[in-house]
Design a protein around this motif. Structure first.
Motif, short mmCIF file in Angstrom:
data_model
loop_
_atom_site.label_atom_id
_atom_site.label_comp_id
_atom_site.label_asym_id
_atom_site.label_seq_id
_atom_site.Cartn_x
_atom_site.Cartn_y
_atom_site.Cartn_z
N SER A 246 -51.70 -9.95 9.71
CA SER A 246 -50.40 -8.95 9.37
C SER A 246 -50.12 -9.62 7.97
O SER A 246 -49.67 -8.99 7.16
N VAL A 247 -50.59 -11.07 7.37
CA VAL A 247 -50.53 -11.20 6.00
C VAL A 247 -51.66 -10.67 5.25
O VAL A 247 -51.32 -10.24 4.16
N LEU A 248 -52.89 -10.88 6.03
CA LEU A 248 -53.89 -10.37 4.86
C LEU A 248 -53.99 -9.17 4.30
O LEU A 248 -54.48 -8.72 3.35
N THR A 249 -53.63 -8.20 5.12
CA THR A 249 -53.89 -6.74 4.71
C THR A 249 -53.02 -6.42 3.72
O THR A 249 -53.14 -5.48 3.04
N THR A 250 -51.80 -7.13 3.43
CA THR A 250 -51.05 -6.77 2.29
C THR A 250 -51.24 -7.64 1.37
O THR A 250 -51.50 -7.26 -0.01
N ALA A 251 -51.72 -8.93 1.50
CA ALA A 251 -51.76 -10.00 0.51
C ALA A 251 -53.25 -9.51 -0.38
O ALA A 251 -53.29 -9.56 -1.69
N LEU A 252 -54.14 -8.76 0.03
CA LEU A 252 -55.28 -8.39 -0.53
C LEU A 252 -55.07 -7.23 -1.48
O LEU A 252 -55.85 -6.75 -2.51
N THR A 253 -53.91 -6.56 -1.51
CA THR A 253 -53.43 -5.61 -2.12
C THR A 253 -52.54 -5.71 -3.35
O THR A 253 -52.29 -5.19 -4.21
N ARG A 254 -52.11 -7.06 -3.32
CA ARG A 254 -51.27 -7.54 -4.54
C ARG A 254 -51.76 -7.99 -5.81
O ARG A 254 -53.08 -8.57 -5.56
N SER A 255 -51.40 -7.82 -6.75
CA SER A 255 -51.95 -7.86 -8.09
C SER A 255 -50.92 -8.70 -8.87
O SER A 255 -49.78 -8.44 -9.08
N PRO A 257 -53.76 -11.42 -7.43
CA PRO A 257 -54.04 -11.95 -5.98
C PRO A 257 -53.70 -13.29 -6.01
O PRO A 257 -53.82 -14.26 -6.77
N ASP A 258 -53.15 -13.81 -4.95
CA ASP A 258 -52.61 -15.41 -4.49
C ASP A 258 -53.49 -16.01 -3.69
O ASP A 258 -53.42 -15.60 -2.53
N ALA A 259 -54.31 -16.89 -4.22
CA ALA A 259 -55.31 -17.52 -3.57
C ALA A 259 -54.55 -18.35 -2.54
O ALA A 259 -55.22 -18.64 -1.33
#
Length: 352
Positions: A246-255, A257-259
């Motif tokens: 649930s977190v990953l699918t949005t996290a990979l869209t954010r610029s 990116p937050d490692a």
């Protein structure tokens, strides 16, 4: 009248951390079919199709129309629509840079290419969504298939089908190759696939993120890789993956990116722990190659059923790749690596 066109289908990586059988991403490594139809030329093949092949698997891929996965698939599509063979003088030249049996969607790309080939040859005019139905009758993993057909970073699921939908031998199931039954001409018209078998959504993807594919020099079949998985999971492990998904699918869209968000969100307890015996060094690589040890790295996972490792990163690509190659070398496994990006357009057809 002579016609020529090129079909391009991207490789794909499935699962993507916690997204087991759910997430897929198309990658800029393309299976290409150069197709020429010249009615003035006659080939001896009973299906009017000459196949030539170059690239990965050239020494072992069947070059007979009802045995080759691509052309078998095309014949299935044609026969569903009342066309028994290819037009006279059909020449299909396959150029395949996608390694076979390595977790980069080689069979999925072949199925997508075959369905598009059937659509083009038969002038059927299907949309990508309808062609996806044909693909999913053959290759039952929507994560790879949907990414290859539609492009980009996708989540997908498959509608349950009845046994009757799947029992006809005219359906050339990808995982039973090289058995020729699926390509045999029974003289019957195969049933058309149900409508909208697969459903998907395309996510965004931060422009900074690239995919490093580390490709070991041995094959690992999907069937073998699935055999090591349990038939049931604990509630704790299922929740672990759902939370991260649930977190990953949005996290990979954010610029940018937050490692610190992406790396832990790419952890998995449903398939990678069980496949460690099939990929020597996998456990150590997943645990020890981190954003702290290698700045620029965002996350790391098994690509599909493996053995390829997929590392997502924003910089220092060569350094990250060489580290993983060195870890595999300790296990006496040689690898190659490629730097890839999402193939946003998915499968395409270009007329000449």
């Amino acid at each position: 009248m002579t016609r020529s066109f090129t079909i391009s289908v991207p490789a794909s990586s499935a699962n993507i951390g916690p997204g087991f059988d759910v997430l897929g991403i198309s990658l800029t490594l393309y299976l290409k079919l150069d197709v020429k139809i010249d009615p003035a030329v006659s080939y001896e093949d009973p299906h009017n199709c000459k196949i030539t092949y170059e690239g990965e698997g050239a020494e072992s891929v069947p070059l007979v129309a009802d045995n080759n996965l691509i052309t078998r698939t095309a014949l299935y599509v044609l026969r569903c629509n009342g066309i028994r063979t290819f037009p006279t003088g059909t020449h299909v030249n396959v150029n395949n840079p996608i390694p076979l049996g390595r977790g980069l969607g080689s069979s999925g790309a072949a199925v997508v290419a075959g369905v598009i080939l059937g659509n083009e040859i038969g002038k059927l005019g299907f949309s990508k969504q309808r062609m996806l139905d044909y693909c999913l009758m053959i290759e039952r993993h929507p994560d790879n298939i949907t990414a290859a057909m539609m492009g980009g970073f996708v989540g997908s699921y498959l509608r349950e089908l009845s046994a009757a939908d799947l029992e006809r031998i005219e359906i050339p199931l990808a995982e039973v190759l090289p058995e020729p039954a699926g390509g045999a001409d029974t003289g019957l018209v195969p049933p058309e696939p149900p409508m909208n078998i697969g459903h998907h959504i395309k996510y965004g993807w931060a422009k900074e993120i690239k995919a490093i594919a580390i490709i070991p020099n041995f094959e690992l079949s999907t069937a073998t890789s699935r055999d090591v998985l349990p038939t049931a999971y604990t509630r704790k492990d299922a929740i672990f993956n759902l939370q991260r998904l649930s977190v990953l699918t949005t996290a990979l869209t954010r610029s940018p990116p937050d490692a610190d968000l992406i790396y832990p969100a790419m952890q998995d307890k449903l398939h990678q722990p069980y496949r460690k015996t099939l990929v020597p060094g996998l456990t150590e690589i997943l645990a020890s190659v981190t954003p702290k040890t290698h700045p620029g790295l965002l996350g790391i996972c098994l690509s599909g059923a493996g053995p390829t490792i997929l590392a997502l990163a924003t910089e220092r690509f060569e350094e990250i790749a060489q580290e993983i190659l060195a870890r595999f070398a300790k296990e006496k496994i040689q690898c190659t690596w490629k730097l890839l990006e999402p193939a946003d357009d998915g499968a395409t057809v270009t007329e000449h």
